[in-house]
Design an enzyme around this catalytic site. Structure first.
Site, PDB file in Angstrom:
ATOM      1  N   GLU A   1       0.665  -1.227   0.090  1.00 31.52           N
ATOM      2  CA  GLU A   1      -0.060  -0.185   0.196  1.00 31.52           C
ATOM      3  C   GLU A   1       1.031   1.342   0.016  1.00 31.52           C
ATOM      4  OE1 GLU A   1      -3.038   0.043  -0.755  1.00 31.52           O
ATOM      5  OE2 GLU A   1      -3.288  -2.177  -0.609  1.00 31.52           O
TER       6      GLU A   1
ATOM      7  N   HIS B   1       0.156  -1.638  -9.939  1.00 28.84           N
ATOM      8  CA  HIS B   1       0.251  -3.165  -9.825  1.00 28.84           C
ATOM      9  C   HIS B   1       1.310  -3.530 -10.546  1.00 28.84           C
ATOM     10  CE1 HIS B   1      -3.705  -2.965  -7.425  1.00 28.84           C
ATOM     11  NE2 HIS B   1      -2.946  -3.286  -6.619  1.00 28.84           N
TER      12      HIS B   1
END
Length: 166
Positions: free
Chosen positions: A120, A129
């Site tokens: 995070e 990602h």
């Protein structure tokens, strides 16, 4: 050597369970070279609770964190189960250069909590990602979170070291 863009940046961490902070702080410093300031205990706000789902709405809590933080970036570690619209659950949610929220509800080991916290914070710092075998790989299930490595891939390390992160 960490990116010049990260020098002097301090991550403020809020928590519901202080026991998870030491290993997270260590990994954040190790991976990103960030200093950590403990913002202190912060309980989730009831207005984010959705009784029909028995979960807390992650984006609502993230907005609360962003308004509350004193440092440039922040991480809030909560014990409650989180969701985002269209998802059954989320481990966490991040906003670029602002902050992230992480739920330990489904993360039953310290290693998983550390891994997802670093993931995070990576989003907060600008990482997306990743398709490689990498800590920044998207996890759609607990099994996927368990199977991804505890390290960034070389491509993500290069991004953090100053190549390509805005």
């Amino acid at each position: 050597m960490k990116s010049h863009r990260l020098i002097g940046m301090i991550l403020e961490i809020f928590y519901e369970d202080e026991n998870v902070i030491d290993p997270i702080e260590k990994r954040i410093k190790e991976i990103y070279g960030l200093d950590v300031d403990r913002g202190g205990f912060m309980r989730v706000i009831r207005s984010a609770y959705n009784s029909s789902r028995d979960q807390y709405e992650a984006s609502y809590l993230l907005s609360f964190l962003i308004r509350r933080k004193k440092r440039e970036i922040a991480l809030w570690i909560v014990k409650e189960d989180l969701y985002c619209e269209g998802m059954n659950f989320v481990f966490g949610l991040a906003s670029y250069r602002k902050g992230a929220i992480l739920s330990t509800f489904r993360l039953f080991t310290t290693e998983l909590v550390e891994k997802e916290a670093v993931h995070e914070v990576g989003h907060v710092l600008g990482l997306k990602h990743c398709k490689n075998r990498c800590m920044m790989h998207f996890s759609n299930s607990l099994l996927e979170a368990m199977e991804k490595p505890c390290e960034l891939c070389e491509s993500c390390k290069m991004l953090i070291d100053g190549i390509g992160i805005d």
